[in-house]
Write a protein that holds these residues in place. Structure first.
Motif, PDB file in Angstrom:
ATOM      1  N   UNK A  96       0.863  -1.171  -0.006  1.00 16.72           N
ATOM      2  CA  UNK A  96       0.050   0.002   0.030  1.00 16.72           C
ATOM      3  C   UNK A  96       0.809   1.175  -0.091  1.00 16.72           C
ATOM      4  N   UNK A  97       0.441   2.318  -0.371  1.00 11.79           N
ATOM      5  CA  UNK A  97       1.133   3.448  -0.430  1.00 11.79           C
ATOM      6  C   UNK A  97       1.785   4.027   0.953  1.00 11.79           C
ATOM      7  N   UNK A  98       1.021   3.589   1.874  1.00 15.40           N
ATOM      8  CA  UNK A  98       1.563   3.948   3.415  1.00 15.40           C
ATOM      9  C   UNK A  98       3.088   3.348   3.447  1.00 15.40           C
ATOM     10  N   UNK A  99       3.323   1.945   3.017  1.00 20.31           N
ATOM     11  CA  UNK A  99       4.483   1.136   3.202  1.00 20.31           C
ATOM     12  C   UNK A  99       5.468   1.754   2.226  1.00 20.31           C
ATOM     13  N   UNK A 113      -1.960   5.534   9.408  1.00 19.32           N
ATOM     14  CA  UNK A 113      -2.990   4.984   9.820  1.00 19.32           C
ATOM     15  C   UNK A 113      -3.478   3.639   9.840  1.00 19.32           C
ATOM     16  N   UNK A 114      -2.614   2.843   9.070  1.00 19.63           N
ATOM     17  CA  UNK A 114      -2.732   1.497   9.215  1.00 19.63           C
ATOM     18  C   UNK A 114      -2.302   0.824  10.681  1.00 19.63           C
ATOM     19  N   UNK A 115      -1.440   1.705  11.392  1.00 12.91           N
ATOM     20  CA  UNK A 115      -1.423   1.455  12.818  1.00 12.91           C
ATOM     21  C   UNK A 115      -1.951   2.243  13.721  1.00 12.91           C
ATOM     22  N   UNK A 133      -1.953  10.982   6.003  1.00 15.38           N
ATOM     23  CA  UNK A 133      -1.140  11.908   5.242  1.00 15.38           C
ATOM     24  C   UNK A 133       0.171  11.735   5.618  1.00 15.38           C
ATOM     25  N   UNK A 134       1.132  12.521   4.759  1.00 17.91           N
ATOM     26  CA  UNK A 134       2.442  12.326   4.842  1.00 17.91           C
ATOM     27  C   UNK A 134       3.268  13.789   5.179  1.00 17.91           C
ATOM     28  N   UNK A 135       4.208  13.516   5.941  1.00 19.84           N
ATOM     29  CA  UNK A 135       5.207  15.011   6.170  1.00 19.84           C
ATOM     30  C   UNK A 135       6.606  14.679   5.771  1.00 19.84           C
ATOM     31  N   UNK A 366      -5.944  -3.226  17.279  1.00 14.40           N
ATOM     32  CA  UNK A 366      -5.538  -3.452  16.017  1.00 14.40           C
ATOM     33  C   UNK A 366      -4.396  -3.046  15.880  1.00 14.40           C
ATOM     34  N   UNK A 367      -3.009  -3.747  15.731  1.00 12.41           N
ATOM     35  CA  UNK A 367      -1.885  -3.176  15.331  1.00 12.41           C
ATOM     36  C   UNK A 367      -1.629  -2.953  13.691  1.00 12.41           C
ATOM     37  N   UNK A 368      -2.472  -3.482  13.294  1.00 18.78           N
ATOM     38  CA  UNK A 368      -2.606  -3.266  11.513  1.00 18.78           C
ATOM     39  C   UNK A 368      -3.970  -3.340  11.301  1.00 18.78           C
TER      40      UNK A 368
END
Length: 1017
Positions: A96-99, A113-115, A133-135, A366-368
């Motif tokens: 996913x884009x988060x990873x 947010x997956x975590x 979101x990303x910083x 939920x850890x994931x």
């Protein structure tokens, strides 16, 4: 009880399926044509192998990425772009884009947010939007611009929170990504407001002439987190090469990882056993602070409420063990036995907690997070006049559903005189009461849960073409729409209040029937709620409450629907202004009009038992009512100009330089919600030889802030404030009346802005063909950060707030009391420009492709991407200290080091790769005390350790063969990839956060196996 129907998830899925079927049927009627190839006429010598004829390009096309900046993004560009290709993403094994973003060194998020639910955020507010979101570079996520194909994507404001307008990246499907361009510098002159930290441009795949289907399955060897994907992509050219259409559909399903599926809680229990000597900053045992809440059970554990450092009430005074601070409630109690508890009932359990041998309450976290997403994208281009005029159309959309359940922190506080407290005053003759906190689990009440549905659509329509031979133009209109529906159920949110609230109109009011000595008499003074609703001291695993009781008292649902709409109109011209000796001087003027609108509606639905006016009259008033609505409309009108000037080039070098190029851009933004801003970018690159070049750039950015910050202030008279400590007037808490208080906006507020500098060297040595190495030193300064001062802060450090407090004259009476300042007449808490940030460091990106000594051995590609952040200094006050917060886990603070390295081998139809990921050590509130955390507990030692993980993959391409049948036809033209993330199954570093006990910089999936098959049809 009122029920609101939830949006059906079948409609978007059905629409997508119908669209996919229709598109596939349409595509099957038209044979794909290569627009630049002549038809094949020769019979192939080997019918099992397809022979392609030679072709010649006969025409050029306006760049398929419409409205693209003229600044180059390649490895030798003057601006320090970091470009991650789709192949590099595939080698990461990211699902996913988060990873993907977790791997990019310049992105500094502490988890995604997956975590997110490991943070134990309560969901009673209804506005719990699980967006991502990303910083960049340690700046807030709202100061990073995220784009898809060069256009901004919608942010998520949240209720009354315009200042946190950060782009939601979760809507980007990783399977559709062609490449990601990261510019980690202030970039407002190129991408508009908000880009103080930089910009991330995600380019989707297009211009594809084939059919392709991709399937993926992955799972964790530790359990949970199973994920499967299905992606279909088809592109074709038809209508005599006048039309090109690309269609992509993607489906993703991801299962959750629960806390009990990992060993993090048992690891914490091993570190903090019942007899641990490790204490928190308040002197509390780490076992008491972390283990008892995490492992809370039914029945639970009672703890003395007073801090261990208090003078009294720090022990339960249990007979036989008077020093114990906690004790488990005896097991198997009936309701009557539970209400007859005395200190002597805890002799056997003194100093022990219940639940530490079972599944932790927080183990249901939920850890994931689970997720289910449908995404689609259509890209169509029609040529009216070849190479002169074209129309383009893009449509992308997604539907995502997130459903999860998790516990919230659950405890009840009972005063020393509470008749339900087993350690109350005179529970036995002469017993000195002890206030207690009860940590427990409620297995018969459903866990809190969140249901989130998100519909997202994006449409772009435009025209592009050429004027003459040197000028190109584009004009387009883009619209984005996002609807997010959230249902946040928290059945036990009001449990604590139900158990402890009592008043004259309360059905559970005890009144004069309270017995002050001895056990509570069951027939005369039993609490109505504890008897008829919920007695937390009994074992609810053995004696659960009825379903009817759950329905009557334990239902609370807050719902919110968030609408985000935006329209963007943009026009751009690109062309050659002059033909210089070194090459063409390009200019690109343009305009950009943006309109953004958001609206949030909230509703509340509560159990009938909670809406009894005698208990919760305010809930009865809100039940089913729309209680909050916050519309916000943001507009911006901008014009810009970009230019690139070649001074020395291949055909012109009057001085011994290989190349010299300058670039500049200016942008003039006129938004309705922030100050107008003018920003510029200047860049230069100089090639000393073909082997070495230098680049330099200076760029600016500004932040988006709501208009309320610049509004006229509010003036209030005769304001009473309590607990004010005035160092000039006794330095003791007191209540004062302020004759005049000025608060709110400030028309003189300056725009929050930033400026970045970059100096880099690019090495491409001829004696090592295939090597490219960029090393950049960067620096970003942020100015005029806005803050709202408080009276307490201004009294403590008045030099930081000159003129903000006006005092009356110092009287003789004041002097007699030792006062050094007169009474406060006016307080000004208007917003103020006060803070600044300065950060600097180095980026390194290395890529080397080398052919092995023998052709049949194949070739190797080595890629590394690393960021070293030297400093991130914040100054909260004008004359306050400058704190370097590098390596401090708080918000988006950057780590000292972060990066990854890939080694990939390719030979014919085989490929294999190894990736190493490094995350540096860091400090937080649980490591040793420091200037940044003066009250840190130190339970986790000097720092949270660094982490290195290794990923591997092996791939094989099965050549396409004509005439194959059966199973051979299915595997013909396929590409198989087997991969493993975190090969050695390393656990994330432990963080004693009291909830999930692991570093969110790490991936809780741990060792993760996956297989992917991509087939050309």
């Amino acid at each position: 009880m009122l029920i609101m129907p939830y949006p059906s998830r079948a409609r978007p899925a059905l629409a997508a399926a119908i669209f996919l079927a229709a598109a596939s049927l349409a595509f099957s009627q038209v044979a794909p044509v290569n627009p630049t190839a002549t038809p094949a006429t020769a019979e192939p010598k080997d019918k099992s192998t397809v022979q392609l004829e030679k072709f010649q390009v006969t025409e050029s096309k306006v760049d398929g990425l419409n409205n693209k900046s003229i600044f180059r993004t390649d490895e030798q560009a003057p601006l320090p772009f970091n470009v991650i290709s789709g192949l590099e993403i595939e080698r990461m094994g990211a699902t996913n884009i988060q990873e993907v973003f977790r791997n990019i060194p310049q992105i500094t998020n502490y988890g995604f947010s997956t975590q997110a639910n490991a943070n134990m955020a309560n969901v009673t507010g209804g506005d719990t939007l699980s967006n991502d979101s990303a910083g960049l570079r340690g700046f807030a996520n709202s100061q990073t611009v995220v784009l898809i194909n060069g256009r901004r994507i919608n942010g998520v404001l949240g209720l009354n929170n315009i200042s946190s307008f950060a782009a939601d990246i979760s809507k980007i499907p990783v399977a559709m990504i062609d490449r990601i361009e990261v510019l980690p510098d202030s970039a407002a002159a190129i991408y508009g407001g908000g880009a103080i930290g930089g910009a991330i441009n995600v380019i989707l795949r297009k211009d594809y002439n084939a059919k392709e289907i991709t399937t993926y399955y992955g799972t964790s060897t530790e359990g949970g987190g199973a994920e499967y994907h299905l992606t279909y992509m088809q592109g074709l050219t038809f209508n005599k090469r006048k039309d090109h259409l690309t269609f992509t559909f993607d489906y993703v399903h991801r299962n959750a990882i629960k806390g009990y599926q990992r060993g993090y809680y048992n690891r914490a229990l091993a570190k903090y056993p019942v007899n641990t000597t490790i204490k928190t900053a308040t002197g509390q045992s780490a076992y008491e602070a972390y283990i008892i809440p995490s492992f809370a059970s039914s029945p639970g554990t009672l703890i003395a409420s007073a801090a261990p450092t208090s003078a009294t009430g720090t022990q339960l005074n249990i007979p036989g063990n008077t020093t114990a601070r906690w004790a488990g409630v005896p097991l198997g109690l009936t309701d009557a036995q539970a209400q007859a508890l005395t200190p002597a009932s805890f002799t056997a359990t003194a100093g022990n907690a219940n639940g530490t041998t079972g599944t932790p309450r927080y183990g249901h976290l939920n850890l994931y997070t689970p997720n289910q997403t449908y995404s689609w994208n259509v890209d169509w281009e029609h040529v009216f006049v070849p190479d002169k005029l074209s129309m383009f159309f893009e449509f992308s959309g997604s539907y995502a559903r997130l459903r999860e359940s998790y516990p919230q922190s659950l405890s009840i506080s009972l005063a020393a005189t509470n008749p339900l407290n087993p350690f109350r005053t005179n529970v036995t003759p002469g017993f000195v009461g002890v206030a207690v906190t009860y940590r427990f689990h409620d297995p018969d009440i459903p866990l809190s849960s969140t249901t989130q549905d998100r519909d997202d659509a994006r449409v772009v329509w435009g025209l592009k073409g050429k004027v003459g031979t040197n000028w190109e133009w584009t004009l387009d209109v883009a619209g984005q729409y996002t609807r997010t529906f959230v249902s946040g159920k928290s059945p036990d949110s009001y449990l604590s209040t139900i158990m402890t609230r009592a008043g004259p109109t309360d059905p559970g009011y005890l009144g004069a029937a309270v017995v002050t000595g001895g056990p509570i008499a069951p027939t005369t003074s039993i609490s109505y709620r504890w008897t008829n609703v919920y007695n937390p001291f009994i074992d609810h695993n053995q004696s659960p409450i009825s379903a009817a009781t759950v329905a009557k008292y334990f239902f609370a649902d807050r719902l919110a629907t968030n609408y985000e709409r935006s329209t963007n109109i943009e026009g751009r011209i690109v062309g050659t202004l002059l033909d210089l000796p070194a090459g063409p001087l390009y200019v690109s003027p343009g305009f950009d009009i943006q309109l953004n609108d958001e609206e949030v509606n909230q509703f509340g639905f509560f159990a009938d038992g909670l809406t009894d006016p005698a208990i919760y009259g305010q809930l009865a008033a809100n039940n089913g009512a729309q209680n909050q609505k916050s519309p916000a409309t943001l507009t911006n009108k901008a014009t810009y100009l970009e230019t690139t000037v070649p001074v020395i080039g291949k055909n012109f070098h009057p001085v011994p330089l290989h190349s010299l190029e300058f670039g500049a851009s200016g942008r003039w933004d006129r938004p309705n919600h922030v100050r107008a801003a003018n920003t510029t970018t200047f860049s230069a690159s100089a090639g000393l030889t073909r082997d070495i070049a230098f680049r330099f750039s200076i760029s600016e950015g500004f932040a988006l802030l709501p208009a309320v910050n610049y509004a006229e202030p509010t003036i209030t008279t005769n304001v009473t404030q309590s607990g004010i400590i005035d160092p000039m007037r006794g330095n003791n808490p007191q209540s004062i009346v302020i004759p005049t208080q000025i608060s709110g906006g400030n028309p003189e507020l300056k725009a929050q802005s930033g400026r970045s500098k970059n100096l880099g060297v690019i090495l491409t040595p001829r004696f090592l063909p295939g090597l490219a190495w960029q090393i950049d030193y960067w620096q970003i300064k942020q100015f005029n950060t806005m803050a709202s001062p408080t009276l307490a802060g201004m009294l403590l450090t008045p030099a930081n707030y000159p003129g903000r407090i006006e005092r009356g004259p110092l009287t003789a009476a004041d002097q007699a009391l030792g006062y050094t300042g007169g009474p406060i007449l006016t307080v000004n808490t208007q917003r103020i420009n006060i803070a600044q940030v300065k950060t600097d460091g180095f980026d390194s990106r290395f890529n080397y492709r080398v052919k092995l000594p023998r052709p049949e051995w194949g070739d190797l590609t080595v890629t590394t991407s690393t960021t070293f952040t030297n400093s991130f200094r914040t100054q909260a006050l004008p004359i306050g200290p400058k704190l370097n917060i590098v390596g401090v886990s708080s918000g988006n603070n950057p780590l000292k080091w972060k990066g990854y390295a890939q080694v990939n081998w390719n030979r014919a139809n085989w490929n294999a790769g190894l990736q190493a990921n490094y995350t540096d050590k860091f400090k937080n509130s649980t490591t040793l005390a420091s200037a940044l955390f003066p009250t840190a507990s130190g339970v986790d030692g000097e720092h949270i350790p660094s982490m290195v993980t290794f990923n591997v993959h092996l791939g094989h391409n099965v050549p396409f063969q004509t005439g194959s049948k059966g199973w051979q036809n299915w595997i013909s033209g396929t590409r198989w990839t087997l991969g493993c993330l975190n090969v050695f199954d390393r656990q994330p570093p432990m963080v004693s956060d009291g909830t999930s006990f692991y570093s969110r910089y790490a991936d809780p999936r741990q060792r993760y196996l996956y297989v992917q098959m991509k087939k050309s049809l």
